[in-house]
Design a protein around this motif. Sequence first.
Motif, PDB file in Angstrom:
ATOM      1  N   SER A  21     135.936  14.257  23.333  1.00 37.25           N
ATOM      2  CA  SER A  21     134.598  14.785  23.086  1.00 37.25           C
ATOM      3  C   SER A  21     133.650  14.460  24.233  1.00 37.25           C
ATOM      4  N   ILE A  22     133.901  13.357  24.932  1.00 40.85           N
ATOM      5  CA  ILE A  22     133.069  12.972  26.056  1.00 40.85           C
ATOM      6  C   ILE A  22     133.338  13.869  27.254  1.00 40.85           C
ATOM      7  N   VAL A  23     134.600  14.097  27.578  1.00 42.87           N
ATOM      8  CA  VAL A  23     134.945  14.833  28.792  1.00 42.87           C
ATOM      9  C   VAL A  23     135.237  16.303  28.533  1.00 42.87           C
ATOM     10  N   GLY A  24     135.464  16.696  27.285  1.00 46.35           N
ATOM     11  CA  GLY A  24     135.815  18.070  26.974  1.00 46.35           C
ATOM     12  C   GLY A  24     134.642  18.869  26.462  1.00 46.35           C
ATOM     13  N   ASP A  25     134.858  20.159  26.297  1.00 46.30           N
ATOM     14  CA  ASP A  25     133.844  21.070  25.787  1.00 46.30           C
ATOM     15  C   ASP A  25     134.424  21.763  24.562  1.00 46.30           C
ATOM     16  N   ASN A  26     133.565  22.338  23.735  1.00 51.66           N
ATOM     17  CA  ASN A  26     134.061  23.007  22.533  1.00 51.66           C
ATOM     18  C   ASN A  26     134.453  24.454  22.791  1.00 51.66           C
ATOM     19  N   ALA A  27     134.232  24.956  24.019  1.00 57.22           N
ATOM     20  CA  ALA A  27     134.635  26.317  24.393  1.00 57.22           C
ATOM     21  C   ALA A  27     135.381  26.262  25.721  1.00 57.22           C
ATOM     22  N   GLN A  28     136.169  27.307  25.977  1.00 57.40           N
ATOM     23  CA  GLN A  28     136.952  27.365  27.212  1.00 57.40           C
ATOM     24  C   GLN A  28     136.951  28.782  27.734  1.00 57.40           C
ATOM     25  N   SER A  29     136.876  28.917  29.050  1.00 61.31           N
ATOM     26  CA  SER A  29     136.919  30.224  29.704  1.00 61.31           C
ATOM     27  C   SER A  29     138.374  30.660  29.873  1.00 61.31           C
ATOM     28  N   ALA A  58     138.556  40.519  33.138  1.00 56.37           N
ATOM     29  CA  ALA A  58     137.355  39.917  32.550  1.00 56.37           C
ATOM     30  C   ALA A  58     137.572  38.415  32.401  1.00 56.37           C
ATOM     31  N   SER A  59     136.487  37.708  32.232  1.00 59.47           N
ATOM     32  CA  SER A  59     136.524  36.292  31.914  1.00 59.47           C
ATOM     33  C   SER A  59     135.681  36.109  30.665  1.00 59.47           C
ATOM     34  N   ILE A  60     136.273  35.513  29.636  1.00 59.43           N
ATOM     35  CA  ILE A  60     135.576  35.343  28.364  1.00 59.43           C
ATOM     36  C   ILE A  60     135.624  33.880  27.946  1.00 59.43           C
ATOM     37  N   SER A  61     134.704  33.495  27.089  1.00 61.41           N
ATOM     38  CA  SER A  61     134.642  32.131  26.581  1.00 61.41           C
ATOM     39  C   SER A  61     135.047  32.139  25.112  1.00 61.41           C
ATOM     40  N   LEU A  62     136.003  31.278  24.756  1.00 57.27           N
ATOM     41  CA  LEU A  62     136.492  31.186  23.377  1.00 57.27           C
ATOM     42  C   LEU A  62     136.280  29.781  22.837  1.00 57.27           C
ATOM     43  N   GLN A  63     135.911  29.695  21.577  1.00 58.35           N
ATOM     44  CA  GLN A  63     135.772  28.411  20.893  1.00 58.35           C
ATOM     45  C   GLN A  63     137.156  27.808  20.690  1.00 58.35           C
ATOM     46  N   LYS A  64     137.277  26.499  20.880  1.00 62.48           N
ATOM     47  CA  LYS A  64     138.563  25.827  20.722  1.00 62.48           C
ATOM     48  C   LYS A  64     138.753  25.252  19.326  1.00 62.48           C
ATOM     49  N   SER A  65     137.684  25.162  18.543  1.00 65.38           N
ATOM     50  CA  SER A  65     137.754  24.597  17.198  1.00 65.38           C
ATOM     51  C   SER A  65     136.817  25.372  16.278  1.00 65.38           C
ATOM     52  N   ASP A  66     137.150  25.395  14.995  1.00 65.14           N
ATOM     53  CA  ASP A  66     136.255  26.049  14.029  1.00 65.14           C
ATOM     54  C   ASP A  66     135.259  25.056  13.435  1.00 65.14           C
ATOM     55  N   THR A  88     150.389  42.804  22.531  1.00 64.35           N
ATOM     56  CA  THR A  88     149.642  41.713  21.908  1.00 64.35           C
ATOM     57  C   THR A  88     150.225  40.383  22.380  1.00 64.35           C
ATOM     58  N   LEU A  89     149.338  39.501  22.834  1.00 68.44           N
ATOM     59  CA  LEU A  89     149.736  38.180  23.311  1.00 68.44           C
ATOM     60  C   LEU A  89     148.977  37.100  22.540  1.00 68.44           C
ATOM     61  N   PRO A  90     149.626  35.959  22.275  1.00 70.73           N
ATOM     62  CA  PRO A  90     148.929  34.855  21.586  1.00 70.73           C
ATOM     63  C   PRO A  90     148.160  33.977  22.568  1.00 70.73           C
ATOM     64  N   ILE A  91     147.082  33.388  22.077  1.00 70.43           N
ATOM     65  CA  ILE A  91     146.380  32.314  22.772  1.00 70.43           C
ATOM     66  C   ILE A  91     146.344  31.163  21.773  1.00 70.43           C
ATOM     67  N   LYS A  92     146.994  30.064  22.118  1.00 69.17           N
ATOM     68  CA  LYS A  92     147.139  28.942  21.185  1.00 69.17           C
ATOM     69  C   LYS A  92     146.401  27.725  21.713  1.00 69.17           C
ATOM     70  N   SER A  93     146.024  26.846  20.802  1.00 72.65           N
ATOM     71  CA  SER A  93     145.379  25.605  21.214  1.00 72.65           C
ATOM     72  C   SER A  93     146.287  24.426  20.895  1.00 72.65           C
ATOM     73  N   ASN A  94     146.286  23.472  21.823  1.00 75.20           N
ATOM     74  CA  ASN A  94     147.079  22.255  21.682  1.00 75.20           C
ATOM     75  C   ASN A  94     146.214  21.063  22.054  1.00 75.20           C
ATOM     76  N   LEU A 125     143.102  25.623  25.291  1.00 71.66           N
ATOM     77  CA  LEU A 125     143.661  26.929  24.961  1.00 71.66           C
ATOM     78  C   LEU A 125     144.672  27.324  26.033  1.00 71.66           C
ATOM     79  N   ASN A 126     145.807  27.849  25.586  1.00 72.58           N
ATOM     80  CA  ASN A 126     146.859  28.287  26.495  1.00 72.58           C
ATOM     81  C   ASN A 126     147.370  29.653  26.091  1.00 72.58           C
ATOM     82  N   PRO A 127     147.605  30.548  27.027  1.00 69.58           N
ATOM     83  CA  PRO A 127     147.435  30.356  28.459  1.00 69.58           C
ATOM     84  C   PRO A 127     145.961  30.446  28.859  1.00 69.58           C
ATOM     85  N   LYS A 128     145.623  29.859  29.998  1.00 72.19           N
ATOM     86  CA  LYS A 128     144.257  29.906  30.503  1.00 72.19           C
ATOM     87  C   LYS A 128     143.965  31.244  31.168  1.00 72.19           C
TER      88      LYS A 128
END
Length: 143
Positions: A21-29, A58-66, A88-94, A125-128
């Motif tokens: 939470s200190i070094v990370g963000d709640n969204a990712q490009s 394009a470059s978009i920002s996605l939330q990593k958590s609900d 259709t491709l998946p974008i998964k979070s780990n 989020l992967n893939p970036k």
Amino acid sequence: MKKSIALILVSVSLMLSGCASIVGDNAQSINVNSDPSGANFVIKDDNGKAVSQGTTPASISLQKSDGSYFGKKQYNITFSKDGYSPVTLPIKSNANGWYIAGNLLFGGLIGWFAVDPFNGGMYTLNPKETNAILATKPNPIVQ
């Protein structure tokens, strides 16, 4: 004496927060690309709700958590273009390294189980970058 108090205050503040939470963000490009470019895309979350759409590249920002406890987000991105089959491709979070190793060194149990699980900073989020390859639709056989 002052150095000892400062060290204690820093240690306590680290223990009361999660490392991710200190070094990370709640969204990712995420970079959205396709071959050929100019494809339309729609990104849907794990509930099937469209959260973003556009045209590649394009470059978009996605939330990593609900925002819920261990509430990592998952997405599907669908590409379409006239004359091409949709893809259709998946974008998964780990869990990322800051969550795992950072809390081991700095955040402790509070970071692992109380702070970081509510914040998207613990996820990556992967893939970036997505690179969908669209295949041309076969010509229909006319009889």
